[in-house]
Design a protein around this motif. Structure first.
Motif, PDB file in Angstrom:
ATOM      1  N   GLY A  24      19.150 -46.474  26.678  1.00  0.00           N
ATOM      2  CA  GLY A  24      18.807 -45.220  26.024  1.00  0.00           C
ATOM      3  C   GLY A  24      19.994 -44.701  25.236  1.00  0.00           C
ATOM      4  N   SER A  25      19.736 -43.897  24.206  1.00  0.00           N
ATOM      5  CA  SER A  25      20.793 -43.468  23.293  1.00  0.00           C
ATOM      6  C   SER A  25      21.945 -42.763  23.996  1.00  0.00           C
ATOM      7  CB  SER A  25      20.205 -42.544  22.224  1.00  0.00           C
ATOM      8  OG  SER A  25      19.235 -43.215  21.446  1.00  0.00           O
ATOM      9  N   ALA A  26      21.642 -41.753  24.789  1.00  0.00           N
ATOM     10  CA  ALA A  26      22.703 -40.972  25.428  1.00  0.00           C
ATOM     11  C   ALA A  26      23.526 -41.826  26.382  1.00  0.00           C
ATOM     12  CB  ALA A  26      22.103 -39.775  26.158  1.00  0.00           C
ATOM     13  N   ALA A  27      22.843 -42.604  27.220  1.00  0.00           N
ATOM     14  CA  ALA A  27      23.545 -43.448  28.188  1.00  0.00           C
ATOM     15  C   ALA A  27      24.365 -44.522  27.481  1.00  0.00           C
ATOM     16  CB  ALA A  27      22.548 -44.088  29.147  1.00  0.00           C
ATOM     17  N   TYR A  28      23.825 -45.072  26.386  1.00  0.00           N
ATOM     18  CA  TYR A  28      24.549 -46.111  25.638  1.00  0.00           C
ATOM     19  C   TYR A  28      25.910 -45.591  25.180  1.00  0.00           C
ATOM     20  CZ  TYR A  28      26.052 -48.990  21.731  1.00  0.00           C
ATOM     21  OH  TYR A  28      26.807 -49.762  20.874  1.00  0.00           O
ATOM     22  N   TRP A  29      25.927 -44.374  24.590  1.00  0.00           N
ATOM     23  CA  TRP A  29      27.185 -43.868  24.049  1.00  0.00           C
ATOM     24  C   TRP A  29      28.147 -43.451  25.136  1.00  0.00           C
ATOM     25  CZ3 TRP A  29      28.892 -45.022  19.528  1.00  0.00           C
ATOM     26  CH2 TRP A  29      27.969 -45.436  18.556  1.00  0.00           C
ATOM     27  N   GLU A  30      27.650 -42.893  26.224  1.00  0.00           N
ATOM     28  CA  GLU A  30      28.543 -42.547  27.324  1.00  0.00           C
ATOM     29  C   GLU A  30      29.180 -43.806  27.898  1.00  0.00           C
ATOM     30  OE1 GLU A  30      30.800 -40.827  30.253  1.00  0.00           O
ATOM     31  OE2 GLU A  30      29.969 -40.004  28.394  1.00  0.00           O
ATOM     32  N   GLN A  31      28.388 -44.858  28.085  1.00  0.00           N
ATOM     33  CA  GLN A  31      28.924 -46.115  28.599  1.00  0.00           C
ATOM     34  C   GLN A  31      29.944 -46.715  27.637  1.00  0.00           C
ATOM     35  OE1 GLN A  31      25.626 -48.707  29.475  1.00  0.00           O
ATOM     36  NE2 GLN A  31      24.726 -47.284  30.960  1.00  0.00           N
ATOM     37  N   LEU A 134      19.496 -43.063  16.797  1.00  0.00           N
ATOM     38  CA  LEU A 134      18.508 -42.353  17.610  1.00  0.00           C
ATOM     39  C   LEU A 134      17.217 -43.159  17.611  1.00  0.00           C
ATOM     40  CD1 LEU A 134      19.256 -38.763  16.259  1.00  0.00           C
ATOM     41  CD2 LEU A 134      20.287 -39.952  18.221  1.00  0.00           C
ATOM     42  N   VAL A 135      17.137 -44.122  18.493  1.00  0.00           N
ATOM     43  CA  VAL A 135      16.030 -45.079  18.470  1.00  0.00           C
ATOM     44  C   VAL A 135      14.763 -44.537  19.120  1.00  0.00           C
ATOM     45  CG1 VAL A 135      17.609 -47.041  18.372  1.00  0.00           C
ATOM     46  CG2 VAL A 135      16.825 -46.208  20.597  1.00  0.00           C
ATOM     47  N   TYR A 140      14.945 -38.442  18.265  1.00  0.00           N
ATOM     48  CA  TYR A 140      15.165 -38.300  16.820  1.00  0.00           C
ATOM     49  C   TYR A 140      14.582 -36.989  16.299  1.00  0.00           C
ATOM     50  CZ  TYR A 140      14.147 -39.104  11.837  1.00  0.00           C
ATOM     51  OH  TYR A 140      14.021 -38.978  10.474  1.00  0.00           O
ATOM     52  N   SER A 141      13.345 -36.697  16.637  1.00  0.00           N
ATOM     53  CA  SER A 141      12.691 -35.485  16.159  1.00  0.00           C
ATOM     54  C   SER A 141      13.422 -34.231  16.639  1.00  0.00           C
ATOM     55  CB  SER A 141      11.231 -35.453  16.620  1.00  0.00           C
ATOM     56  OG  SER A 141      10.589 -34.282  16.171  1.00  0.00           O
ATOM     57  N   ALA A 142      13.776 -34.196  17.919  1.00  0.00           N
ATOM     58  CA  ALA A 142      14.478 -33.030  18.461  1.00  0.00           C
ATOM     59  C   ALA A 142      15.841 -32.853  17.787  1.00  0.00           C
ATOM     60  CB  ALA A 142      14.640 -33.178  19.969  1.00  0.00           C
ATOM     61  N   TYR A 143      16.540 -33.958  17.587  1.00  0.00           N
ATOM     62  CA  TYR A 143      17.849 -33.911  16.940  1.00  0.00           C
ATOM     63  C   TYR A 143      17.740 -33.354  15.521  1.00  0.00           C
ATOM     64  CZ  TYR A 143      22.174 -35.610  14.743  1.00  0.00           C
ATOM     65  OH  TYR A 143      23.366 -35.697  14.045  1.00  0.00           O
ATOM     66  N   ALA A 169      17.919 -55.397  14.325  1.00  0.00           N
ATOM     67  CA  ALA A 169      18.226 -56.448  15.293  1.00  0.00           C
ATOM     68  C   ALA A 169      18.996 -55.888  16.481  1.00  0.00           C
ATOM     69  CB  ALA A 169      19.044 -57.555  14.622  1.00  0.00           C
ATOM     70  N   ASN A 170      19.681 -54.753  16.275  1.00  0.00           N
ATOM     71  CA  ASN A 170      20.451 -54.122  17.340  1.00  0.00           C
ATOM     72  C   ASN A 170      19.601 -53.103  18.079  1.00  0.00           C
ATOM     73  OD1 ASN A 170      22.904 -55.465  16.804  1.00  0.00           O
ATOM     74  ND2 ASN A 170      23.307 -54.066  15.116  1.00  0.00           N
ATOM     75  N   ALA A 171      19.641 -53.145  19.400  1.00  0.00           N
ATOM     76  CA  ALA A 171      18.819 -52.236  20.201  1.00  0.00           C
ATOM     77  C   ALA A 171      19.208 -50.780  19.986  1.00  0.00           C
ATOM     78  CB  ALA A 171      18.935 -52.600  21.681  1.00  0.00           C
ATOM     79  N   HIS A 172      20.449 -50.512  19.584  1.00  0.00           N
ATOM     80  CA  HIS A 172      20.903 -49.139  19.416  1.00  0.00           C
ATOM     81  C   HIS A 172      20.850 -48.673  17.962  1.00  0.00           C
ATOM     82  CE1 HIS A 172      24.930 -50.243  17.799  1.00  0.00           C
ATOM     83  NE2 HIS A 172      24.752 -51.318  18.534  1.00  0.00           N
ATOM     84  N   VAL A 173      20.114 -49.393  17.111  1.00  0.00           N
ATOM     85  CA  VAL A 173      19.988 -49.004  15.710  1.00  0.00           C
ATOM     86  C   VAL A 173      18.523 -49.040  15.289  1.00  0.00           C
ATOM     87  CG1 VAL A 173      20.505 -49.635  13.319  1.00  0.00           C
ATOM     88  CG2 VAL A 173      22.295 -49.784  15.064  1.00  0.00           C
ATOM     89  N   ARG A 174      18.062 -47.941  14.722  1.00  0.00           N
ATOM     90  CA  ARG A 174      16.749 -47.880  14.077  1.00  0.00           C
ATOM     91  C   ARG A 174      16.895 -47.018  12.837  1.00  0.00           C
ATOM     92  NH1 ARG A 174      10.820 -45.881  16.396  1.00  0.00           N
ATOM     93  NH2 ARG A 174       9.642 -46.650  14.588  1.00  0.00           N
ATOM     94  N   HIS A 175      16.642 -47.606  11.688  1.00  0.00           N
ATOM     95  CA  HIS A 175      16.818 -46.902  10.423  1.00  0.00           C
ATOM     96  C   HIS A 175      15.651 -45.945  10.194  1.00  0.00           C
ATOM     97  CE1 HIS A 175      20.190 -49.507   9.515  1.00  0.00           C
ATOM     98  NE2 HIS A 175      19.454 -50.525   9.897  1.00  0.00           N
TER      99      HIS A 175
END
Length: 229
Positions: A24-31, A134-135, A140-143, A169-175
């Motif tokens: 998940g986005s938040a956990a990914y960046w904290e890690q 923000l995948v 994404y909408s809330a942000y 291709a990256n799990a943490h990227v969605r355009h």
């Protein structure tokens, strides 16, 4: 080559593997920050300087005094910005701690967790290299709504902007189709235009980027109209 294909040069990972490994986005960046990582190549080197040049020019020309950034990261990019008053938010407590230490003697800068974002506003709100990370659709909408709600005048976004939301291709990227979302969801803002990247992505993702700037201005007529019965 399609527009979407120009956005990401990373090799594709098996879908099941990527989905199961992504926390998940938040956990990914904290890690990532906790493991010693930084905000990424876009906040350093010539890309970082290019972004700072644009932010500083927009702020100067528009008379911006205060700014709110949603996704302040490790604070390196901030060191290149000329902003009188700055309030940064992030989902990573580790990143916030770095920023507080880095700018401990600078009273013009404050840093808060995203959950502390309520009704704070500034002349300009900033989103730099955040939106395509923000995948999750709800995140994404809330942000996006928070980003536009935080602005009294301008919203400056640095991100990709395909015609449609596009997987990576990256799990943490969605355009994300940023300008389309704003046109549909935030009619109280006017799109002023794009500022193209000085270093568009070709074959060096450490020094080039698929992102560019998009500038929006709050429409006072739309704001007034919303108050009418």
């Amino acid at each position: 080559m399609s527009h979407a294909a120009t956005l990401d040069h990373s090799p594709a990972a098996p879908a099941a593997t990527a989905a199961s490994a992504f926390p998940g986005s938040a956990a990914y960046w904290e890690q990532r920050y906790r493991a010693g990582g930084n905000s990424g190549a876009g906040s350093y080197g010539r890309l970082g300087r290019f972004k700072a040049d644009v932010v500083n020019l927009v702020a100067l020309q528009s008379g911006v005094v205060s700014a709110i950034e949603l996704g302040c990261g490790d604070g390196h990019q901030l060191g290149l910005l000329n902003l009188t008053q700055y309030l940064g938010f992030d989902v990573s407590e580790t990143a916030l701690q770095r920023c507080r230490q880095l700018y401990a003697k600078d009273r013009s800068k404050r840093f808060l967790p995203m959950q502390a974002l309520t009704d704070q506003q500034a002349d300009m709100s900033l989103s730099l290299d955040v939106i395509y990370h923000l995948v999750e659709d709800a995140v994404y909408s809330a942000y996006m709504h928070s980003l536009f709600n935080a602005s009294l005048q301008l919203v400056l976004i640095y991100a990709s902007d395909p015609p449609e939301d596009t997987a990576s291709a990256n799990a943490h990227v969605r355009h994300r189709a940023v300008t389309r979302w704003v046109a549909e969801q935030r009619r109280d803002f006017i799109f002023l235009g794009d500022i193209e990247n000085r270093y568009p992505l070709q074959d060096d993702p450490q020094n080039e980027s698929f992102a560019h700037f998009m500038l929006f201005r709050r429409d006072p007529d739309a704001a007034e109209a919303s108050l009418l019965p």
